[in-house]
Design an enzyme around this catalytic site. Structure first.
Site, PDB file in Angstrom:
ATOM      1  N   HIS A 249       0.759  -0.922   0.354  1.00  0.00           N
ATOM      2  CA  HIS A 249       0.018  -0.023   0.433  1.00  0.00           C
ATOM      3  C   HIS A 249       1.079   1.166   0.082  1.00  0.00           C
ATOM      4  O   HIS A 249       1.971   0.939   0.712  1.00  0.00           O
ATOM      5  CB  HIS A 249      -1.068  -0.225   1.086  1.00  0.00           C
ATOM      6  CG  HIS A 249      -2.031   1.550   1.312  1.00  0.00           C
ATOM      7  ND1 HIS A 249      -1.378   2.296   1.644  1.00  0.00           N
ATOM      8  CD2 HIS A 249      -3.527   0.496   1.508  1.00  0.00           C
ATOM      9  CE1 HIS A 249      -2.936   2.732   1.478  1.00  0.00           C
ATOM     10  NE2 HIS A 249      -3.910   1.681   1.514  1.00  0.00           N
ATOM     11  N   ARG A 269      -6.783  10.257  -0.079  1.00  0.00           N
ATOM     12  CA  ARG A 269      -6.369  10.774  -1.662  1.00  0.00           C
ATOM     13  C   ARG A 269      -7.918  10.736  -2.225  1.00  0.00           C
ATOM     14  O   ARG A 269      -7.756  11.259  -3.372  1.00  0.00           O
ATOM     15  CB  ARG A 269      -5.221   9.987  -2.129  1.00  0.00           C
ATOM     16  CG  ARG A 269      -4.200  10.191  -1.781  1.00  0.00           C
ATOM     17  CD  ARG A 269      -3.246   8.822  -2.234  1.00  0.00           C
ATOM     18  NE  ARG A 269      -3.675   7.773  -1.659  1.00  0.00           N
ATOM     19  CZ  ARG A 269      -2.850   7.051  -2.667  1.00  0.00           C
ATOM     20  NH1 ARG A 269      -3.063   6.447  -3.786  1.00  0.00           N
ATOM     21  NH2 ARG A 269      -3.331   5.677  -1.613  1.00  0.00           N
TER      22      ARG A 269
END
Ligand code: FAD
Ligand code: SF4
Ligand code: SF4
Ligand code: FES
Lengths: 632, 270
Positions: A249, A269
């Site tokens: 990740h 995000r």
């Protein structure tokens, strides 16, 4: 030899995360006597940590969404290596599974029309993740837990005993699967609290044990993720698929050291957070690969416009699939543009008002405040890649979750195929529900076919399993399991991590074979009651076998794709795209063979334009020029 | 720079004792990190529960210098450098070994509460709920089941005899949550009083103070539930949202056969 209790069931589910609970609920709803086994307490499985959401093409926020678009995104994210049948079932059924959760009491965030709200996430064309703030996994596991309780209450009322048809064995660890001839016959386990051994006797066993992250040093995963299910399956004669694909990740915490690796959800995000290097540049614009060029914005203005007007703007490059973002961050740090603690900056503080940040990302706000003394409403976070998810897993039949060993099933993170070479965020929670249910149904129909012809377990297999489990406690001398574990983690992190090279993987395999000898001789001090040193000594066998599987497959695949990046073979290869790597265990050795990836059905192939397909497929696989559908 | 600290940690079962350790502490660490260092370097069989190490799973509850806390969120920098840190298991539950205790009481109490029950005429996908209607029950669903509120509540903390008839703040809050679910059709007010011991709670708010999720257990769940219980004729429109009309108008009884007979002799509730 201590007394070993035999516990007869129809179906035994190993794992109480989303996949395991959904499987068990299905088996019990179909009238089978079912046991759920879990290493931790009920409701604490890894699923509880999932943050962002569950992906399902409900079309509540953007009505253009439909299962075909979700399918296409999933295949793109997996770089065309997904099992197409699994990706299709997943995209078609995820919506029903999410709505069913709501009907069992889950309270998702709402749209203004009162429907389930959906958020943007990397690689998903439309807002698609059903969520509750940033604690979706908690909502999912609690709802399933409460559904289990509801079924137990029905049994209490009807049969006088809540545990009559569905019982949870918490803090119980399976160490071995037992067979009768070729067929699964049960699972051998110890109970943490008492140190007792038990033998679950069942013709059908469903593995739902989650992932393998604890073999790596920097990981978002908890102690439970020692790859038990992967190893149990191999040892029982089943096969593993594409173990080289490990998802790093892009955004884990990097400081303080004790929390290094803990996840920073992608929702940061999805909701507008941007990545910057130490020069203040939004560096992701420089990392959009050719295959995705046409779908991502080229300027900050265009990217920023997308959040409010997605019809007329392309997506910000921060929302590329995870493998791309993780490699980009890795490279920025390597080239000297990293933050003080070896990460990059992830900033929401300049992107939205403080109140909105605490409302939309409450647990991130809390996590940084409490663990790093950082107020994310006022300053950026420091983030870097962390080992997060394994795409590889038990090779299963898409429709039923059946492994190659009769009576063995697998679902959730422990199963392979669904996500190809890279999983999209949010596709795991929906995967757990879709394939958890399907594996439950698969086990039920296997039992129905079996009738009264049930496997049995001889006393000798019980004694052998107990002796193996007790061995570390019996040794008079031997190494501390914690030290061996640390070395295994460093080997995997440093030599089979996010960027791989052939000679380094070979070195890792050499290290692992030395570690193998040490694992065989670790000693656990103390007794059998709740002894973590002993538990780790046993888990090490699984971590080692899984690590070897990952390294073997990583050495074999000479290309870079999704969660497998070879510095010495940096290109994606159309030939390798057709290859599944299948691992098995014969006489204690890992065997590896190639199996072709199933082709996409013509109606599914049509979802992509020819130009895009040409980036992935060999010429021979491409549809004839005139039948390819032109999209734009 | 690492510093040397003194830890006194509960070892053994109910008849155990505090053992003293001198251990290194690094910048940024939490109490759970130190317990892990003890496991790795001094006492590999030290029993401690944990999972996420990020305050999300509620596994690592214990008492640190007498305060019920999550050990993964207890930063070492919040203690004085020369402070001895005493770590003990949660006192309200029977200790199994070291810092691990038997929390089955909580799972037992969860099972006694009548479950979410939608209108049988509806089907999955039918629900329409506004954000404002789900916000309050969502607050309660943030609960990570760390059981720290259960541990601190004086009704059961040193009163084994009350356990049979008192579900504790976590599960009274669960009742409130179901009562506030816009699509639920049951009425649990009577069982909340008669079986789950709502009346024992005298609103000391100790539970709210220890909740790591900062849920306002007392103000938002227990007091409103008490009001409902006190006056079952109260017009429910205000906080029952659109579930009015769905109610069958009958009190939902406790689920049969879910309470074992293993509790010690009880006091009768007031
Ligand atoms: C921090 C974090 C955030 C994430 N966020 C998201 C997200 O937003 N969206 C998304 O889709 N995915 C997300 N994921 C991924 C997703 O949470 C996991 O892939 C998923 O929860 C795995 O579920 P599972 O049911 O397969 O296994 P788990 O939930 O991990 O459960 C495994 C179970 O198996 C049991 N078990 C294991 N071995 C044994 C054994 N030997 N004996 C007995 N029991 C055993 C364990 O005790 C546990 O109960 C996230 C992951 C992490 C770590
Ligand atoms: S407010 Fe009630 S439930 Fe909470 S600690 Fe006090 S008495 Fe217990
Ligand atoms: S209400 Fe708070 S203190 Fe109580 S169990 Fe839930 S999270 Fe823990
Ligand atoms: S380890 Fe999960 S809350 Fe502390």
């Amino acid at each position: 030899m201590p007394e070993i209790t035999r516990l007869p069931y129809d179906v035994v589910v190993i794992g109480a995360g989303g996949a395991g609970l959904r499987a068990a609920i299905e088996a019990r709803q179909q009238g089978k006597k079912t046991a759920i086994i879990s290493k931790s307490l009920f409701g604490k499985a890894h699923t509880v940590m999932a943050e962002g959401g569950a992906a399902a093409a409900l079309g509540n926020v953007n009505q253009h969404d439909r299962w075909q678009v979700h399918f296409r995104d999933t295949i793109r994210g997996g770089k065309f290596l997904n099992d197409p049948r699994m990706a299709e079932l997943h995209a078609k059924e995820a919506g029903d599974r999410v709505l069913e959760l709501e009907y069992w009491g889950a309270l998702f965030d709402r749209t203004s029309e009162g429907k389930i709200s959906q958020r943007n996430f990397g690689g998903h064309e439309y807002p698609r993740l059903a969520h509750v703030g940033d604690r979706t996994g908690l909502e999912l596991i609690r709802t399933l837990q409460q559904r289990v309780v509801q079924l137990q209450q029905a049994d209490a009322a009807e049969l006088g005993d809540p545990d009559a048809m569905l019982k949870v064995y918490a803090e119980t660890t399976v160490t071995e699967l037992v067979k009768d001839g070729e067929r699964i016959a049960g699972a051998f386990a110890y109970i943490r609290e008492s140190g007792e051994f038990v033998m679950f006797e069942a013709p059908a066993v469903i593995l739902a044990t989650g992932g393998v992250g604890k073999s790596f040093k920097v990981t978002s995963n908890s102690w439970e993720y020692t790859g038990d299910g992967h190893a149990l399956a191999l040892r029982a004669g089943a096969t593993l698929l594409n173990m080289e694909f490990v998802q790093f990740h892009p955004t884990g915490m990097v400081w303080p050291p004790s929390v290094k690796g803990i996840l920073v959800t992608e929702s940061v995000r999805g909701d507008g957070g941007v990545l910057r290097n130490s020069n203040g540049e939004r560096f992701m614009f420089g990392y959009v690969p050719d295959v995705f060029r046409s779908q991502y914005a080229e300027s900050e203005e265009e990217a920023d416009g997308w959040y409010t007007d997605p019809e007329n703007h392309r997506r910000p490059p921060e929302l590329l699939p995870r493998d791309e973002v993780a490699r980009a961050i890795n490279n920025e740090v390597k080239e000297g543009r990293g933050s003080p603690h070896g990460g990059v900056y992830l900033d929401v503080s300049t992107r939205m008002p403080a109140g909105e940040i605490t409302r939309r990302l409450p647990s991130m706000h809390h996590q940084f405040k409490e663990l790093a003394d950082v107020d994310i409403t006022a300053e950026p976070m420091e983030v870097g890649p962390t080992c997060h998810y394994v795409m590889g897993g038990v090779e299963v039949d898409a429709d039923t979750g059946a492994a190659v060993v009769p009576g063995l099933f697998a679902a959730g993170e422990v199963a392979g195929g669904m996500h190809g070479s890279n999983r999209l965020g949010g596709n795991s929670l929906s995967d757990l529900l879709v394939f958890g249910r399907r594996s439950g149904l698969g086990a039920v129909s296997y039992l129905d076919e079996l009738g009264s012809d049930r496997p049995t377990i001889a006393d000798e297999s019980l004694e052998a399993a107990a002796a193996t489990a007790q061995a570390p406690l019996r040794r008079e001398a031997g190494e501390n399991p914690y030290a061996v574990h640390q070395e295994l983690q460093e080997t995997m992190n440093d030599l089979v991590g996010i960027i791989r090279r052939g000679p380094e993987i070979e070195e890792a395999l050499e290290n692992l074979s030395k570690i193998r000898e040490r694992v065989a001789n670790v000693r656990a001090e103390g007794g059998t009651i709740y002894n973590p040193g002993w538990h780790l000594a046993l888990d090490l066998h699984n971590m080692l076998l899984v690590s070897e599987s990952i390294a073997r497959a990583a050495l074999e695949r000479e290309e870079s794709r999704g969660g497998h990046t070879r510095d010495d073979f940096p290109e994606m290869s159309a030939e390798w795209r057709t290859v599944n790597l299948v691992l098995s265990l014969r006489d204690g050795r890992i065997r590896l063979r190639h199996r072709p990836v199933d082709p996409l059905r013509p109606d599914l192939l049509e979802l992509f334009d020819r130009e895009e397909l040409a980036k992935y497929l060999t010429d021979a696989e491409l549809p004839a020029e005139e039948t390819a559908k032109e999209e734009k | 720079m690492p510093t040397e600290r003194t830890f006194r940690v509960w070892r053994g079962g109910a008849d155990g004792e505090l053992a003293e350790y001198t251990v290194e502490v690094h910048e940024g660490e939490v109490v759970l990190d130190i317990l892990h260092r003890l496991q790795a370097t001094q006492t590999p069989d030290l029993a401690v529960r944990w999972n996420c190490k990020a305050g999300k799973c509620g596994s690592c509850s214990m008492e640190i210098n007498g305060r019920p806390r999550l050990s993964c969120m207890a930063r070492m920098s919040t203690f004085e450098e020369d402070e001895t840190i005493i770590v003990t298991p949660m006192r309200t539950f029977p200790v199994i070994r070291d810092l691990v205790c038997d929390v089955s009481y909580n799972y037992q109490k969860a099972r006694e509460i009548p479950s979410f029950t939608p209108d049988p005429e509806t089907r999955p996908g039918d629900f329409r709920m506004q954000q404002s209607d789900v916000e309050r029950p969502q607050e309660f669903r943030k609960c990570i089941e760390c059981f720290l509120c259960q541990d601190v509540c004086h009704v059961i903390r040193d009163h084994e005899e009350n356990k049979r008839n008192f579900s504790g703040p976590r599960f009274l809050m669960r009742v409130a949550e179901l009562e506030m679910h816009p699509k639920d059709t049951e009425d649990r007010r009577m069982v909340a009083q008669e079986e789950f011991g709502m009346g024992y709670c005298n609103i000391t708010k100790c539970c709210t103070e220890v909740c790591p999720e900062h849920i306002k257990i007392t103000d938002n769940a227990l007091i409103p539930l008490k009001e409902r219980v006190a006056d079952r004729k109260y017009d429910p429109v205000v906080w029952l949202g659109d579930k009015i009309g769905l109610r069958k108008g009958a009190d939902t009884p406790m689920v049969p056969n879910t309470r074992p007979n293993t509790y010690p002799e009880e006091d009768t509730p007031e």
